[in-house]
Design an enzyme around this catalytic site. Structure first.
Site, mmCIF file in Angstrom:
data_model
loop_
_atom_site.group_PDB
_atom_site.id
_atom_site.type_symbol
_atom_site.label_atom_id
_atom_site.label_comp_id
_atom_site.label_asym_id
_atom_site.label_seq_id
_atom_site.Cartn_x
_atom_site.Cartn_y
_atom_site.Cartn_z
ATOM 1 N N GLU A 63 22.239 12.736 -4.587
ATOM 2 C CA GLU A 63 22.406 14.195 -4.460
ATOM 3 C C GLU A 63 21.254 14.851 -3.703
ATOM 4 O OE1 GLU A 63 23.443 16.263 -8.075
ATOM 5 O OE2 GLU A 63 23.229 18.236 -7.112
ATOM 6 N N ASP A 118 28.511 17.542 -15.885
ATOM 7 C CA ASP A 118 27.852 18.551 -16.727
ATOM 8 C C ASP A 118 27.632 19.848 -15.948
ATOM 9 O OD1 ASP A 118 25.768 17.828 -15.095
ATOM 10 O OD2 ASP A 118 24.351 17.368 -16.713
ATOM 11 N N SER A 119 28.055 19.853 -14.674
ATOM 12 C CA SER A 119 28.120 21.119 -13.937
ATOM 13 C C SER A 119 29.072 22.077 -14.655
ATOM 14 C CB SER A 119 28.597 20.879 -12.503
ATOM 15 O OG SER A 119 29.732 20.038 -12.481
ATOM 16 N N LYS A 139 28.210 8.626 -16.699
ATOM 17 C CA LYS A 139 27.174 8.797 -15.674
ATOM 18 C C LYS A 139 25.903 9.271 -16.352
ATOM 19 C CE LYS A 139 27.104 12.350 -12.557
ATOM 20 N NZ LYS A 139 25.776 12.945 -12.820
HETATM 21 O O1 KIV Z 1 27.711 17.451 -12.925
HETATM 22 C C1 KIV Z 1 28.124 17.255 -11.775
HETATM 23 O O2 KIV Z 1 29.038 17.929 -11.282
HETATM 24 C C2 KIV Z 1 27.494 16.200 -11.001
HETATM 25 C C3 KIV Z 1 27.910 16.080 -9.565
HETATM 26 C C4 KIV Z 1 27.158 17.075 -8.769
HETATM 27 C C5 KIV Z 1 27.716 14.714 -9.054
HETATM 28 O O3 KIV Z 1 26.673 15.501 -11.498
#
Ligand code: KIV
Length: 286
Positions: free
Chosen positions: A188, A51-52, A119
């Site tokens: 993280e 979700d980044s 996730k």
């Molecule tokens: O959304 C994302 O990119 C993440 C990573 C930082 C693990 O959750």
């Protein structure tokens, strides 16, 4: 045997077995067909549709703003670009926390979009949600430490686990997710010593990001790694390329060629069939 060498899609069981063998697990985010192709061709083990994307692709200020529909569109593109990779869909904010039924229904949508697993962030209620989704047959990756959906807005991106009490809380969260059956756990933004203590205390492989070298694997955001996103670059990022500069240079040279009538050149043109150009000229002049 990893996906690259077997020619088959890597499974969550294979990822767990890598921990047993002490093989480092390589994970990266991807958000579209082309970045997914890059990840797969480079031979990474896990591709996360993170979700980044909210920040590095869609330009939102926080990860909380991305919608399920936006994430599903990206997940479908990633699957098309990386047919052999283990693809994880990151469940967006408020798409799973409310109830087990909601978590299962949203996870199913990600599987339909092409994901092998999902996730979810945090512990507490998330442990229950994870258990329900796993019971519905969908593998789940947990996420402890800095969980941007839950701490990103008020507190900013800060390191977690700097005190013994906070470190113990992270370990306890990870153990709860491990007990729920998560096949892997992202850790993280925490001191390396905390991740080092956590990793052998869970059966699930721990994939670190800003958590030092002693985890079972590492993950980085694609755009951070290749230098495409420069709004905020965390200390833990290693830039392997400066693609934004390369791209600005390329687009700048294109603009200058167009303005100087240097593009397109004859090799970029289409041609008519033999004899047709003359016929056209004759028709146009009659
Ligand atoms: O959304 C994302 O990119 C993440 C990573 C930082 C693990 O959750």
């Amino acid at each position: 045997m990893t996906r690259g060498t077997s020619g088959r899609r890597l499974t969550t069981e294979a990822i767990r077995a890598m921990k047993g063998r002490g093989e480092a697990i390589v994970m990266i985010t991807a958000y579209d067909f082309s970045t997914a192709q890059v990840a797969e061709r480079a031979g990474v083990d896990i591709v996360l549709v993170g979700d980044s994307a909210a920040m590095v692709v869609l330009g939102y200020e926080t990860t909380r703003l991305v919608t399920i529909e936006e994430m599903l569109m990206l997940a479908g593109a990633v699957r098309r670009g990386a047919p052999l990779s283990l693809v994880i869909g990151d469940l967006p904010y408020r798409s799973y926390e409310g109830s087990n039924e909601l978590a299962v229904a949203t996870s199913r949508r990600f599987v339909q979009a092409g994901c092998d697993a999902v996730k979810m962030e945090g512990a507490n209620a998330t442990v229950d949600r994870a258990q329900a989704v796993i019971a519905a047959g969908i593998p789940v990756m947990g996420h402890v430490g800095l969980t941007p959906q839950h701490t990103g807005d008020g507190e900013g991106f800060r390191v977690h686990g700097r005190t013994a009490a906070a470190a113990l809380q992270i370990i306890s969260d990870a153990r709860a997710l491990d007990g729920a059956g998560c096949f892997a756990i992202v850790a993280e933004a925490m001191p390396a010593v905390v991740a080092r203590a956590l990793t052998p205390r869970v059966r699930a492989p721990v994939i670190g990001i800003g958590a030092g070298p002693d985890t079972d694997g590492q993950v980085l955001v694609f755009h951070d790694l290749v230098g495409l996103y420069d709004e905020h670059v965390p200390r833990y990022v290693k830039r392997y390329a400066e693609l934004k500069a390369v791209m600005i240079d390329a687009v700048g040279r294109y603009a200058s060629d167009v303005r100087g009538h240097q593009f397109p050149q004859p090799e970029h043109e289409y041609r008519m069939e033999a004899g047709e150009e003359e016929k056209l000229a004759a028709r146009l002049s009659s």
